[in-house]
Scaffold this active site. Structure first.
Site, short mmCIF file in Angstrom:
data_model
loop_
_atom_site.label_atom_id
_atom_site.label_comp_id
_atom_site.label_asym_id
_atom_site.label_seq_id
_atom_site.Cartn_x
_atom_site.Cartn_y
_atom_site.Cartn_z
N CYS A 134 -15.98 28.54 -9.59
CA CYS A 134 -17.24 28.88 -10.45
C CYS A 134 -17.51 30.44 -10.45
O CYS A 134 -16.66 31.11 -9.46
CB CYS A 134 -18.32 27.95 -10.44
SG CYS A 134 -19.44 28.32 -8.81
N ALA A 135 -18.47 30.68 -10.91
CA ALA A 135 -19.03 32.12 -10.81
C ALA A 135 -19.35 32.57 -9.64
O ALA A 135 -18.85 33.62 -8.99
CB ALA A 135 -20.03 32.50 -11.84
#
Length: 375
Positions: free
Chosen positions: A73-74
């Site tokens: 994810c980020a």
């Protein structure tokens, strides 16, 4: 089942060693389409995190059980939660420590080759951003070219090698990433060089990087010579090291050529770009090994993870070096420009010394792929 975390360094080795990896990327679709972890033998599934809030049952059959699975994810939080849900469902998965934020920041140093009398040349590959930095070392001294902002990587590497950083260069005023050159020079007492034609607005002291400038490293006299090569910027300067390596900055890449528009002067600089690529570089030995400041796609990496190719091969294979008609060249360059790099105007301001963002702002400025090349 315990969820394992994998570091960006471990993922980098999987890229370089051509390992298989299945990546479940739980960022939004547009973020994934814009920029992802690239590997020679990687497979991908992009399911936004918000679609998995009620559970992962619907995607279980899409997750392989015979391959290593990494959830991304980020910044880490969402991937950890999804990885835990998959683990609870009986799958063996890992998550990326620090998320894409950490991937963007990681540098892998790789030896390019030997220099005369025991010297060495290293390429620092920033896989998540496509940036390439260099360190030439010889008899206790080092020169760094196009350092990115993670200065401790370079200073620690120099300590490991037992060398003193004496010279720091930027081939041009960068617009897609923040330079670490000036900070390294301040930390080490090294001289910092910048092309004066790119430095008209900078607010700090620097040494002018001019055509024909030559510095030596150690008593073995490894020559690092500057070659004015405008086109990406009006001050862009290449380096010939040890009569063997040609560091091209953002003028010439393995599979493409530099874009001339990041200061808003594409029409003005496209002629300079052609002159550099079709005249200045044509006078150089084709045996020189080209080392650019960026790569665009994972296929440009060699088997050992370096990004390098002989100039003669590029003259034969690189489309940007084989457009005979000048009008067609101009049209090709100006009509095939990718989107501007993320926050490129602010990045230029930082590199001029006019802005001093905090740590989180620096990260946000650089997130995303590099976009220095003509497509």
């Amino acid at each position: 089942m315990t969820v394992k975390k994998i570091t960006a360094a471990q993922v980098a080795r999987k890229v370089i060693e051509h390992k298989e990896l299945f990546i479940l990327d739980v960022r939004n679709n547009d973020a994934f389409e814009d920029w992802k972890i690239e590997g020679h033998n990687f497979e991908y599934l992009n399911i936004p995190y918000f679609e998995l809030l009620d559970g992962v049952e619907d995607i279980l059959e899409k997750i392989p059980t015979d391959k290593e699975v990494l959830v991304v994810c980020a910044k880490e939080g969402s991937s950890l939660m999804v990885a835990e849900m998959l683990s609870d469902a009986g799958l063996d998965v890992s998550y990326l420590e620090g998320g894409m934020k950490s991937w963007s920041m990681y540098l892998e140093p790789i030896k390019v080759g030997d220099l005369t009398n025991g010297g060495e040349l290293y390429q620092f590959v920033r896989l998540g951003k496509g940036c390439l930095s260099y360190m030439a070392i010889s008899e206790g001294e080092a020169a760094i070219i196009d350092a990115v902002r993670f200065t401790d990587v370079f200073t620690n590497f120099a300590k490991e090698k037992g060398v003193e950083i004496k010279h720091v260069f930027d081939t041009h005023l960068h617009a897609d990433h923040i330079s670490g050159g000036r900070e390294i020079a301040a930390q080490t007492g090294a001289a910092y060089y910048l092309p004066p034609k790119d430095a008209e607005e900078v607010v700090f002291e620097y040494k002018p990087l001019t055509d024909g400038l030559t510095i030596t490293l150690g008593s073995s006299n490894i020559e690092v010579g500057a070659l004015y090569s405008p086109g990406h910027t009006i001050g862009s300067t290449s380096f010939v090291i040890d009569s063997k390596y040609l560091l091209t900055g953002d003028i010439l890449f393995i599979d493409s050529i530099g874009r001339p528009d990041l200061a808003g002067l594409a029409e003005d600089w496209v002629g300079d770009l052609r002159d550099t690529l079709y005249s200045r570089y044509r006078e150089l030995a084709e045996s020189l090994i080209v080392l650019p400041a960026h790569f665009m796609v994972i296929e440009e990496l060699n088997e050992d993870g370096t990004v390098a190719k002989h100039l003669g091969e590029l003259f034969a294979e690189n489309h940007g070096l084989n457009i005979e008609d000048e009008a067609e060249f101009r049209k090709t360059v100006t009509d095939n420009l990718p989107p501007q790099p993320n926050a490129y105007q602010q990045i230029r301001q930082v590199n001029m010394g006019k802005m001093t963002p905090d740590h989180e702002e620096l990260i946000e400025m650089e997130i995303g792929p590099n976009r220095c090349a003509v497509r």
